[in-house]
Design a protein around this motif. Structure first.
Motif, mmCIF file in Angstrom:
data_model
loop_
_atom_site.group_PDB
_atom_site.id
_atom_site.type_symbol
_atom_site.label_atom_id
_atom_site.label_comp_id
_atom_site.label_asym_id
_atom_site.label_seq_id
_atom_site.Cartn_x
_atom_site.Cartn_y
_atom_site.Cartn_z
ATOM 1 N N ASP A 227 0.862 -1.275 0.041
ATOM 2 C CA ASP A 227 -0.033 -0.057 0.095
ATOM 3 C C ASP A 227 0.885 1.155 -0.059
ATOM 4 O OD1 ASP A 227 -2.194 -1.883 0.071
ATOM 5 O OD2 ASP A 227 -2.818 -1.449 2.173
ATOM 6 N N GLY A 228 2.061 1.347 -0.842
ATOM 7 C CA GLY A 228 2.704 2.522 -0.846
ATOM 8 C C GLY A 228 1.962 3.602 -1.638
ATOM 9 N N PRO A 229 2.488 4.806 -1.456
ATOM 10 C CA PRO A 229 1.884 6.030 -2.042
ATOM 11 C C PRO A 229 1.664 6.195 -3.614
ATOM 12 C CG PRO A 229 4.118 6.500 -1.422
ATOM 13 C CD PRO A 229 3.909 5.249 -0.876
ATOM 14 N N TYR A 230 0.612 6.990 -4.281
ATOM 15 C CA TYR A 230 0.781 7.066 -5.580
ATOM 16 C C TYR A 230 1.918 7.985 -5.758
ATOM 17 C CZ TYR A 230 -3.909 5.147 -6.711
ATOM 18 O OH TYR A 230 -5.081 4.486 -6.789
ATOM 19 N N THR A 231 2.477 7.875 -6.899
ATOM 20 C CA THR A 231 3.734 8.823 -7.344
ATOM 21 C C THR A 231 3.654 9.425 -8.757
ATOM 22 O OG1 THR A 231 4.918 6.957 -8.240
ATOM 23 C CG2 THR A 231 5.289 7.518 -5.911
ATOM 24 N N ALA A 232 4.372 10.423 -8.832
ATOM 25 C CA ALA A 232 4.214 11.246 -10.193
ATOM 26 C C ALA A 232 5.802 11.501 -10.266
ATOM 27 C CB ALA A 232 3.687 12.410 -10.056
ATOM 28 N N ASN A 233 6.374 10.966 -11.304
ATOM 29 C CA ASN A 233 7.749 11.376 -11.794
ATOM 30 C C ASN A 233 8.775 10.884 -10.311
ATOM 31 O OD1 ASN A 233 7.286 12.514 -14.207
ATOM 32 N ND2 ASN A 233 6.976 14.400 -13.096
#
Length: 547
Positions: free
Chosen positions: A387-393
């Protein structure tokens, strides 16, 4: 030290000169077996045995126009058996731009045992060694050290026939390396009591841990990371003990109470490595017709708001694959989590905080995936593996908000004109709210635990210690109903500096005599309240420094 002629030894028996009189201002560390305020008869007799009976001062001038020699890196054993010879060394430095001879003293319990003239060139540093015979000294704790005209370093020596307890020791070698991003290799490690190898990123978060390592040396320890690296990074390898002997790393899930790191002089044993993420070489295979896998995406809007301190509202969030919203405080600690959110856009998500805010704060909302599809946030309990965080770049998707605690406005309601009723009063007794009081006095401590002067819990429960940011530092065991005196609360991690801490009384709402407030996200074992506010008391805690 280079072999060289030394200045003739001049040894004197000085009148009682305490460390305070010398202006150094050191004190014996906490935990010594015996307080010392001056030399004992045995010390004076021993000094008389080892000293040359010459009642003369150092023959070399004080050179008041020059700076005093510096003293550093004092080294001596912490404890020896009675009658043993103790070797004491220290580095002596000449900070002046001229060659000088100055006096260097070895002192025991404030008295000069040996005084030497020592010659140093400008900016030169050499090691001086004193041999001390402890024959005739009684068992106990003694202050000793090396001093020059204005400088000095002191330490303590325990003379005891009890065998010394050996501290666990560890070493680790973590070399620079190339990696596929999913794992790293620790070259070798030596753990005296066995344990684990934890890998930390540059912000200090644990991003991977080895399986249990047996005591002794281990080579090429492969550590799988909770989430693959997406860019080059400097990582840290840190050996941990297995304090509860279950061969599982419980450091995170126990909030630091179990499986702490190996230390050397109070500092965790670590080694750093630059990890380069390997780029996949282009293949010569024919391109497949499979569509590229789309990365999960998310957006979040968390607006500035006024709150009652127990909950916050996230304006909206869009999660391509569903998940959760976690609320972090300024130190990065998770202080609240939403329920499961389905894929798509959700408006006005109310998140209940684990503990009420005590002051205005800037908080962060972070969307998390549900990687194991169980609709429960397992990021903390899995050590970041699920359940890791959503990421962007490569960076977590977040938004910040300033949360202001609301102040109660006086009511402007007009008195009602209802006629009094003629109903007979009921005989039901009003339900009494649980009540509590706590007294937490200013105190000095070694930093391992704090002492609550008194607590009165009408229905039993716990006393929980918070830092100034509201984080839980430790909790007492279950306390039965009624008044308790001198309740000791062991902290999850030892304090390293003075702090203002808060003691908060909590109920045992599920009657299992285990403190479940944190693990239940605030649904069990909430705080006792008075007029809607948690029952607390603050204290200034001074951490005793070791000499």
């Amino acid at each position: 030290m280079n072999t060289r002629p030394q200045i003739a030894v001049v040894i004197v028996v000085a009148a009682l000169m305490t460390v305070a009189a010398a202006g150094i201002g050191f004190a014996a560390p906490a935990g010594n077996t015996q307080a010392v305020s001056g030399p004992s008869d045995a010390v004076q007799q021993q000094q008389a045995q080892v000293q040359v009976q010459q009642q003369q001062e150092c023959t070399f001038p004080a050179n008041e126009s020059y700076e005093s020699f510096d003293v550093s890196n004092l080294s001596a054993p912490s404890s020896v058996e009675p009658g043993a010879t103790v070797t004491v060394t220290a580095n002596i430095s000449n900070p002046n731009d001229a060659p000088l001879i100055q006096c260097v003293e070895f002192r025991l319990e404030g008295d000069v045992v040996e005084r030497r003239g020592w010659a140093l060139n400008p900016s030169e540093t050499e090691t001086i060694t004193f041999e001390v015979d402890t024959t005739g000294l009684e068992e106990g704790t003694y202050i000793h050290g090396v001093e020059t005209r204005d400088m000095g370093e002191l330490t303590t020596l325990d003379i005891t026939s009890e065998p010394a307890v050996e501290e666990p020791t560890a070493s680790v070698e973590f070399n620079d390396q190339s990696s596929n991003g999913s794992e790293v290799i620790v070259s070798n490690a030596s753990l005296s009591d066995g344990g684990f190898m934890a890998i930390h990123n540059e912000s200090g978060a644990v991003i991977g841990a080895s399986e249990y390592l047996e005591p002794g040396d281990s080579e090429r320890i492969v550590v799988t990371l909770a989430e693959p690296l997406t860019a080059n990074a400097t990582l840290t390898a840190m050996p941990h003990l297995d304090t509860n002997d279950n061969q599982e790393l419980d450091f995170i899930t126990s909030e630091g109470a179990e499986d702490g790191p190996y230390t050397d002089n109070g500092t965790p044993v670590t080694d750093d490595a630059d990890v380069t993420v390997e780029m996949d070489e282009p293949t010569t295979e024919e391109p497949t017709t499979e569509e590229p896998t789309e990365e999960p995406t998310a957006s979040v809007q968390f607006d500035d708001q006024v709150s009652n301190g127990t909950e916050v509202t996230v304006s909206n969030v869009t999660l391509s694959e569903g998940g959760f919203i976690a609320i972090h405080d300024g130190s990065g600690t998770i202080i609240g989590v939403s329920g499961y959110l389905g894929p798509g856009t959700t408006e006005s998500i109310t998140v209940t905080l684990v503990e009420p805010l005590m002051a205005n704060a800037t908080l962060t909302a972070m969307p998390h995936l549900d990687t194991n599809d169980n609709q429960q946030l397992d990021f903390i309990t899995s050590g970041g593996a699920e359940d890791g965080p959503y990421t962007a770049n490569g960076d977590p998707v977040t938004d910040d908000a300033d949360v202001t605690l609301e102040t109660e406005e006086p009511t402007t309601e007009e008195p009602t004109t209802e006629e009094p009723t003629t109903e007979e009063p009921t005989t039901e007794e009003p339900t009494e709210e649980p009540t509590a009081s706590v007294q937490f006095d200013d105190q000095s401590t070694s930093g391992v635990a704090v002492l609550i002067a008194s607590a009165d819990l009408s229905e039993g429960g716990y006393i929980v210690i918070h830092d100034e940011s509201g984080d839980v530092l430790g909790a007492s065991g279950y306390l039965p109903p009624g008044e308790q005196q001198n309740v000791a609360v062991t902290l999850d991690e030892q304090l390293s500096e003075d702090a203002t801490l808060t003691a908060m009384a909590h109920l045992d709402s599920n009657d299992n005599q285990q403190f479940d407030f944190v693990t239940s996200s605030g649904s069990d074992d909430g705080p006792y309240t008075a007029d809607g506010e948690p029952v607390t008391d603050d204290a200034n805690v001074t951490v005793e420094s070791e000499a």
